[in-house]
Structures are given as structure tokens and as C-alpha cells.
Design an enzyme around this catalytic site. Structure first.
Site, PDB file in Angstrom:
ATOM      1  N   GLU A  61      82.334 108.758   4.751  1.00 20.88           N
ATOM      2  CA  GLU A  61      81.529 109.489   3.774  1.00 20.88           C
ATOM      3  C   GLU A  61      80.059 109.400   4.163  1.00 20.88           C
ATOM      4  O   GLU A  61      79.410 108.371   3.956  1.00 20.88           O
ATOM      5  CB  GLU A  61      81.727 108.947   2.356  1.00 20.88           C
ATOM      6  CG  GLU A  61      83.095 109.258   1.773  1.00 20.88           C
ATOM      7  CD  GLU A  61      83.191 108.888   0.299  1.00 20.88           C
ATOM      8  OE1 GLU A  61      82.150 108.541  -0.304  1.00 20.88           O
ATOM      9  OE2 GLU A  61      84.310 108.943  -0.239  1.00 20.88           O
ATOM     10  N   GLU A  67      86.453 102.157  -1.606  1.00 22.02           N
ATOM     11  CA  GLU A  67      85.363 101.227  -1.879  1.00 22.02           C
ATOM     12  C   GLU A  67      85.800 100.105  -2.821  1.00 22.02           C
ATOM     13  O   GLU A  67      85.012  99.639  -3.656  1.00 22.02           O
ATOM     14  CB  GLU A  67      84.158 101.984  -2.435  1.00 22.02           C
ATOM     15  CG  GLU A  67      83.645 103.056  -1.490  1.00 22.02           C
ATOM     16  CD  GLU A  67      82.446 103.814  -2.040  1.00 22.02           C
ATOM     17  OE1 GLU A  67      82.058 103.565  -3.193  1.00 22.02           O
ATOM     18  OE2 GLU A  67      81.904 104.657  -1.305  1.00 22.02           O
TER      19      GLU A  67
END
Length: 620
Positions: A163, A92
Site C-alpha cells: 500500500e 496491519e
């Protein structure tokens, strides 16, 4: 978007195939539809596997190379006949990339190139990184990737959800985040309907943040609402409902991976996604985006009723076999069974920390020192002592740390704290001083380190301002005054939670004084019979830490209540692997004024709940 137990920005993620064991020397590649293992497209579900922690001595490339070489040495990559089919570099990073200006994109390209050049024989991914350079695959993280993911940045890359957040981390002062089985199933089915071919659950089993590994304000129970809870027990109906969904989708994998997809409207808020293969195989996903009511839709000359906010799956395009909002798995609930109360005074011994005064300190500074850099993460605790006098005082403290305890002449006066969402706090405390020199001691406490954001190395925590208002017209400002510092507590330094160090301090009987702050307690207990998970109920305590047989089971903070007036966590997991059959050492550090005589040991088990099934997913 999630809290990790991570120290560095850079990290490696490894995905392991969840199908039958891969044998022989295999190869993994991909096309625009899916991962390809040994020449065959694969539709995969998985759960996260976390990497071991690195140490400050490693820089990024050294660490990445070390982990990859470790995997290679054990023959774990699919290209070596092992189960690892995917690697991830970074996590991220795009969330903070703009903060580094022109260096951000340069770093992304460097990280991708570095990973690929390690030649693992399996593809690399970057999650939530829309500009992931070829051949690295950009993937999605979140709860609703079927709705939010913009798709791969190349038609030659598959659509992957690395995720799928089954819940969210919980912080002290916060309620648990409940994500229903119906909601998770809806978004999994939607992602598959939109040509997704890989979904990894974060977390499938949450586990426990033992020791001091949590990040700021996070409780020790991590993703307890996952399909396998903190103790590894099935959380129903979430586990069973998702299992049925996985079986359904896997049984349709051939048309999903080989067929041609089409989608079209079947109502104002309804959509059909259809996959047809040349052999005639067909699978359809009928989506109802209306969260308020059932709808009847027409599909291929047949009528189908769809529940609110649900997806019906037709594995043959004719019969609806599964609906994401129709749960057939019976729910269960967790129960605790009391096995031992620690309610007898003679069970316990105590040791009280001495509150240091200015003359006791060896570390001095003419200004307030930043907490994290001063303690170097060796302790949560940093004690400040200014040296001065004042006749009519009100103590004012401002802090960017997590907790502050104030002492006047070694007597506890008051505590204050911030929260996960409020980074700073202040305290105004009327105090009474004696004639002559007074000792003002302030204990600054961290409850975990920051885990995300740009420039973590420059984050500031700890005291920012300390004053004493001596009168209406005069304020004594200690901010740039001479301070003495003590890093950590004496009990930590002596490691009084270890069997061999118990004699380093003088333990005494529990007294009935009202000033019980910074007190260590010790006792022993036998392990409960059986194999059920074990937890300590700490609801009678306030804030501190616990050790069992020298193993830290984490921090507790029962006195920090949620907006509903409840503690965020009262049960603290004690793995049976930490225990001996008899004579287990329990050591508790209480910072405030908890009552150890009400601590209890409990076993955890499950019972089914015989209640009507609800087809309405919880508000998100």
C-alpha cells in the site's frame, strides 16, 4: 493507518497482474528478489482491488474459504490461467497484536496457516506484519517504504510495498492531504533502488463512499487526491508523472531483477544504487536526500546535477533520462459547470420529523444505552427522552458519539459535535422550561463506525452523562434515570426516499419558519446532457443525507468547518448510472437549518493549467 469501509478485522486482498494477460495454466512463486510468474521474475505495479463486504453471519475461516472458493470457481487464480497472482490475509494486524497479549502471535500463525492450506496456487502476504510466518511474505504499507521498511523477514522473500498511500482519507473538519507527484515518485524510485519489486498504490482511484459506508467522521469523497480522482478523472501531473516513471522502471526490469546491486556514497546526503548484469546491462539510481538545494555529483567519471530531494535514473549508467522531481506533465484542474439551480420554492416539498416525547417510546431503560449496540447500525440516529421536571435549568450533555441535537418540548435548542481526533465532547445549554412536565429529547447521531483498533466490539459511543442544573445547589442527574428510546427517524422507517413510499407521509410546501431541523425535502430533476461526471453542490446545507432515485449518495456535513474556515466537502458525486434521462427523484434530509433553495446540480470537467512547473515537492 488508513480508514477502510470495513467491519471485520479479517479480510482478503487480491492482487491482479498489470502486465499482458496471463494465458494458460500458470504458476506463481517467489524468491528473495521478486515474484516469479511462469519461471520469470517480474517487477510489478498495481492498484488496489477491494473485496465485497461480508455479513455478520460469517466467521473468519468461513468468509475466507467462501472468497477463495468463489475465485477458484471462476478460474481467476494464475494457477488456473486467471489474472490473480497474490492473496493477502489480515491487514496491519501488528498495530493491535500486543493488545491481545500471548494470543496475538498465536492468531497470526493460525491465520497464515489457514490461508496457505486453502491452496490458491499463488503466494500469500501479510502487510505490516514483521513476524509473518513462512511462507507468507511480510510487506510494507505507508508513504515512504523505501525509508521505513525493515525488509523481508527471510532472505528468500521479496521486498514488496502493498500500500503506497497516494494521499490520505479526509475527515469532516479536516483539510485534504496533498501528496505531490514528485514525492510519490521519489519514494517509488527509492524502493525500487533498494531491491523492491512490487508496488501497489492505495489508492490509484479513490471513488465515493456511498450510503452509510464511511467510517467515523470520514467524508464521502475517498482519496480524491489519487492519480484518478473521485470521478475517475486524471489528476495531473500525478497520473502522467507516475506513468513515465513506471515506463522507465519497467524498461530497466532485466538488470533490476537479474543484476547484482551495489550502493555507495556520492556526497554527504547523496547515494548511488547500481544494478549490473553479467551481459553488461546496467542501471543506476542517484539519490539526493537534501531537500533544500541542487547538488552536482560525480558518478563513473561524469557529473550529474540532482534537484532537491530527487532521484535521477540512468538506464544505461551513463545518461540521466528521468528525475523524480522534474515533472514534464502539464498540471490540470477540475472545474464545475452549473447545470441547474433548485432555487424555486414550488420545486420542493417538505416533511418535518416529529420529535418524540417520552410517552411515544416503546424502548425503555433505567440507564443510558450504548448507541451502536442499540441501533445495530440500522440508523445513524438514536433519540433519548428522560421524564422529569425542573425549575431553573441548564442542560449538560456529555457524549462519546459524534453529534448531539437537543430539543426542549419538541423545539430545537442547540447542536454539538466531536471530531475525528477528539473522541468525546460536552454541551452546557441554558434552557427555558414550562410549568409542569417538560419533554427533553436528545438526538444522538453517529457519522460512521470505528474502523480500526483492538476490541472494536467493546467500543462505547453515545451519551455518557446528562444532567440539568436546576439551581446553584441542586443538579438533576438523568444518567441512571428512566429513558425512552426511538431508534432511527420516522422518515427512515417509512423509507420516504423511495418512490413507492412518498405517499406514506404528508408533504407540504416549504414554509419560512426558523425551526427547520430534521426536515425532509423532495424534488425532481432531469439528467444533464453529455457524459461528464455530475455532483450536487450542497454548500447551502448544514448536515444530513441525500438520496437520488432511492440510491444514497452519502452523508453531507457542510457546517463542520476546517481550521481555515472552509467546509471539508461541498460537492457530492451523483453517478450517471443512478440517473434516468428525466424525472429523477432527489430527497434530502437536513438535520439543522440548511437552505435547499441554493442546492445546485453541476458537471465536472478538467482544464489544463498553463503554469511554470515546480520542482520542489510539497512538505510532508
Amino acid at each position: 493507518m488508513k480508514v477502510r469501509e470495513m467491519v471485520w478485522w479479517w479480510w482478503i486482498y487480491i492482487a491482479v497482474a498489470v502486465q499482458a494477460s496471463i494465458k494458460g495454466e500458470d504458476y506463481v512463486t517467489y524468491d528473495g528478489r521478486s515474484l516469479i510468474i511462469n519461471g520469470q521474475r517480474k517487477l510489478l505495479f498495481s492498484g488496489s482491488i477491494h473485496y465485497p463486504r461480508s455479513t455478520p453471519q460469517f466467521y473468519m475461516q468461513n468468509f475466507t474459504t467462501k472468497i477463495v472458493n468463489l475465485m477458484k470457481s471462476e478460474g481467476l487464480y494464475a494457477s488456473q490461467g486467471g489474472p490473480i497472482i497474490l492473496s493477502q490475509i489480515e491487514n496491519e494486524y501488528q498495530n493491535v497484536e500486543a493488545a491481545f497479549h500471548e494470543k496475538g502471535p498465536i492468531y497470526v500463525k493460525w491465520a497464515a496457516k489457514m490461508g496457505v492450506e486453502l491452496e490458491t496456487g499463488v503466494p500469500w502476504v501479510m502487510c505490516k506484519q514483521t513476524d509473518a510466518p513462512d511462507p507468507v511474505i511480510n510487506t510494507c504499507n505507508g508513504m515512504r517504504c523505501g525509508e521505513t521498511f525493515g525488509g523481508p523477514n527471510s532472505p528468500n522473500k521479496p521486498s514488496m510495498w502493498t500500500e503506497n498511500w497516494t494521499s490520505f482519507y479526509q475527515v469532516y473538519g479536516g483539510e485534504p492531504y496533498i501528496r505531490s507527484a514528485e514525492d510519490i515518485a521519489f519514494h517509488v524510485a527509492l524502493f525500487i533502488a533498494k531491491k523492491g519489486s512490487y508496488i501497489n498504490y492505495y489508492m490509484y482511484h479513490g471513488g465515493t463512499n456511498f450510503g452509510r459506508t464511511t467510517s467515523a467522521y470520514v467524508i464521502t469523497s475517498y482519496y480524491d487526491q489519487a492519480p484518478l480522482d473521485e470521478y475517475g478523472l486524471l489528476r495531473q501531473p500525478k497520473w502522467g508523472h507516475l506513468k513515465e516513471l513506471h515506463i522507465m522502471i519497467k524498461n530497466c526490469s532485466t538488470p533490476l531483477l537479474q543484476g547484482v546491486q551495489s550502493n555507495f556514497s556520492i556526497g554527504p546526503l547523496q547515494q548511488a544504487y547500481v544494478f549490473k548484469e553479467g551481459t553488461g546491462a546496467c542501471v543506476a539510481f542517484l539519490v539526493n536526500n537534501d531537500a533544500t538545494k541542487n547538488v552536482t555529483v560525480q558518478f563513473q567519471n561524469n557529473s550529474f546535477e540532482l534537484l532537491p530531494k530527487s532521484i535521477g535514473i540512468l538506464p544505461d549508467c551513463q545518461n540521466m533520462v528521468f528525475n523524480t522531481a522534474k515533472v514534464s506533465t502539464k498540471p490540470n484542474k477540475r472545474i464545475t459547470t452549473l447545470t441547474k439551480m433548485f432555487n424555486e420554492v414550488d420545486m420542493w416539498k417538505e416533511f418535518k420529523e416529529d420529535i418524540p416525547n417520552f410517552l411515544d417510546t416503546s424502548l425503555r431503560s433505567n440507564s443510558l444505552l450504548e448507541h451502536m449496540n442499540t441501533t445495530q447500525d440500522k440508523s445513524d440516529y438514536l433519540c433519548f427522552q428522560p421524564n422529569s421536571t425542573c425549575p431553573q435549568p441548564v442542560l449538560h450533555v456529555e457524549s462519546l458519539g459524534h453529534v448531539v441535537h437537543a430539543y426542549i418540548n419538541t423545539i430545537f435548542i442547540e447542536a454539538g459535535h466531536g471530531s475525528h481526533d477528539t473522541k468525546g465532547f460536552s454541551m452546557d445549554i441554558p434552557i427555558t422550561l414550562i410549568d409542569g412536565i417538560n419533554n427533553v429529547s436528545i438526538l444522538s447521531v453517529m457519522v460512521g463506525l470505528p474502523d480500526s483498533g483492538a476490541f472494536l466490539e467493546s467500543r462505547y459511543a453515545g451519551l455518557t452523562k446528562v444532567t440539568i442544573q436546576c439551581s446553584e445547589s441542586y443538579i438533576y442527574d438523568f444518567t441512571n434515570y428512566t429513558w425512552g428510546y426511538q431508534i432511527g427517524l420516522e422518515g427512515e422507517k417509512l423509507q420516504v426516499f423511495k418512490e413507492q413510499s412518498l405517499e406514506e407521509v404528508e408533504w407540504s410546501e416549504i414554509d419560512d419558519s426558523t425551526n427547520k431541523s430534521l426536515t425532509w425535502y423532495k424534488t425532481t430533476f432531469d439528467a444533464p446532457i453529455g457524459d461528464e461526471p455530475i455532483a450536487l453542490n450542497m454548500s447551502s446545507m448544514q448536515k444530513g443525507a441525500v438520496w437520488v432515485n432511492e440510491q444514497s449518495i452519502g452523508r453531507y456535513w457542510v457546517s463542520f468547518l476546517t481550521s481555515k474556515g472552509n467546509p471539508s466537502q461541498t460537492l457530492y458525486h451523483v453517478p450517471r448510472s443512478f440517473l434516468n434521462p428525466t424525472g429523477n427523484l432527489l430527497v434530502v434530509l437536513e438535520e439543522l437549518n440548511g437552505d435547499p433553495l441554493q442546492i445546485s446540480l453541476n458537471t465536472i470537467s478538467l482544464v489544463n493549467v498553463n503554469s511554470p512547473f515546480s520542482y520542489h515537492h510539497l512538505p510532508q
